[in-house]
Design a protein around this motif. Sequence first.
Motif, PDB file in Angstrom:
ATOM      1  N   GLU A 416      32.173  43.683  34.869  1.00 54.90           N
ATOM      2  CA  GLU A 416      33.463  43.117  35.240  1.00 54.90           C
ATOM      3  C   GLU A 416      34.588  44.123  35.023  1.00 54.90           C
ATOM      4  N   VAL A 417      34.511  44.875  33.940  1.00 56.77           N
ATOM      5  CA  VAL A 417      35.522  45.906  33.689  1.00 56.77           C
ATOM      6  C   VAL A 417      35.440  46.996  34.751  1.00 56.77           C
ATOM      7  N   GLU A 418      34.218  47.407  35.074  1.00 54.01           N
ATOM      8  CA  GLU A 418      34.035  48.467  36.071  1.00 54.01           C
ATOM      9  C   GLU A 418      34.530  48.030  37.446  1.00 54.01           C
ATOM     10  N   GLU A 419      34.229  46.791  37.828  1.00 55.94           N
ATOM     11  CA  GLU A 419      34.681  46.304  39.134  1.00 55.94           C
ATOM     12  C   GLU A 419      36.200  46.274  39.210  1.00 55.94           C
ATOM     13  N   ARG A 466      46.328  46.205  33.320  1.00 52.80           N
ATOM     14  CA  ARG A 466      47.108  45.271  32.491  1.00 52.80           C
ATOM     15  C   ARG A 466      47.478  44.018  33.279  1.00 52.80           C
ATOM     16  N   ARG A 467      47.646  44.189  34.579  1.00 54.90           N
ATOM     17  CA  ARG A 467      47.971  43.051  35.433  1.00 54.90           C
ATOM     18  C   ARG A 467      46.737  42.193  35.726  1.00 54.90           C
ATOM     19  N   ASP A 468      45.559  42.829  35.857  1.00 50.97           N
ATOM     20  CA  ASP A 468      44.368  42.140  36.360  1.00 50.97           C
ATOM     21  C   ASP A 468      43.414  41.661  35.283  1.00 50.97           C
ATOM     22  N   LEU A 469      43.486  42.221  34.070  1.00 48.44           N
ATOM     23  CA  LEU A 469      42.510  41.889  33.028  1.00 48.44           C
ATOM     24  C   LEU A 469      43.220  41.423  31.768  1.00 48.44           C
TER      25      LEU A 469
END
Length: 503
Positions: A416-419, A466-469
């Motif tokens: 999920e972090v990589e995507e 920072r916006r997406d996770l």
Amino acid sequence: MIQLDPHPRPIDHLTLRGDAGRLALAGRVGELDYAGLEHAVARLAGFLAGQGFAPGDRVASWLPKTLLASILPLAAPRAGLVHVPINPQLKRGQVSHILADSGARLLITQTARLPLLERGDVPHGTRAIADEAVLAGGDPVPPSDADPDALAAILYTSGSTGRPKGVMLSHANLWLGAISVAHYLRLEPADRVLAVLPLSFDYGQSQLLSTWAAGACAVPMDYLLPRDVIKAVARDAITTLAGVPPLWVQLLEGDWPQETATALRRITNSGGALTPAMVRQLRERFPNADLYPMYGLTEAFRSTYLDPDLVDRHPESIGRAIPFAEVMVVAPDGTRAAPGEPGELVHAGPLVAHGYWRDPARTAERFRPAPAWSDSGGMAVWSGDTVVIEPHGLLRFVGRGDEMIKVSGNRVSPTEVEEAALAGGELAEAVAIGVPDARTGQAIHLIARARGAPEAVEPRLRERLRRDLPGFMQPAEIIWRQALPRNANGKLDRAALRRELTS
């Protein structure tokens, strides 16, 4: 589309699937029609049968994609032997381990490779010979009448998580796997499949076996640079190309003439999940190609595929079970996981391998009875991978069980972090690793290759993440690399990166 006959046959009978005069092999290995393929397999089996080996003895090969390497998966089982293909990229220490572990009676390699093996690398009782001594063959041996449950091959994992372990595959495993893949990929006799993945890799071997199951033509190829693949697609009139995510990254960065890119009719992916961004890029680059995202593990060959008609609507999905496979999502308490509930992917049915060669302890860990509510029953492969059943019934890959990162009590999927990191286009490749941290338990380190100067990319990337996770999924550190390491099967070598960061 070929018929889904559930009755397995000896794997060497694949030579009989195509029309006698239609090409079965082409490219740099030379050309063989199906009559020629049958004759070559029969002669090579005759040579092996004349070596005085007992039924079930192992024959290893350490070869690039030569004609001999291409037909050994059929010829050794026809001779009553078990084929052990060794990735040609492996070094002498790994080769020595596989020879000793498998108990191979014979190693077939190239004259130029023999001097690379030092004293003691070839175990006592194992002969090492050059391929020139084998090519002449022996008296032809007719198609075998082997028990479908008899062993036909031992495929060793890449060794990225330690000593390679051998997965035992029967004639039935290989036959039904080939039939299943050829069916759902809708392979036709007119197809030409470029086989660029290592033949020691289950996905790589499937390139050959599923092609022959469909009566089509395989074009084995070793390549140095992505542009070599692009040229081969044009030169050899390729319709079908299989790859793993790191290879697709390289190919997408290549210069594809429009007429070459539009000639492909089918592309397949396994060995790692595609990101939605990569799905979009592949669909744009190869507009006439059906895209088949797939999930598999050597212990069950292949588990799921996503129908190309669903790819655009569900780019994160790994699809549903392939023919002959029963795929279940099991909750931690052993019950059937509900839609949206993470659980372990468990695979049952006739594609399940026979365990790890001479390793009952690791076999017992991974091969366990199927859940009581399984339709297939019997022995199942418990993958250790976490997936989720989406409301529409498709599966979504969450992460590998041994790679999950725990940050301040939160379980974080590196996938999920990589995507998220790759979604904005700033990065070409990225791997998320959990590193011990005194404050949070583990901290996320992102190893990445930038599209452009890292000092310019990093501020934009961090702002977007920072916006997406959420905060606990933010990389504590971004480590920039010119290139990321790959293992012998072409996958990103996460284990090597983890050892580097945690040692």
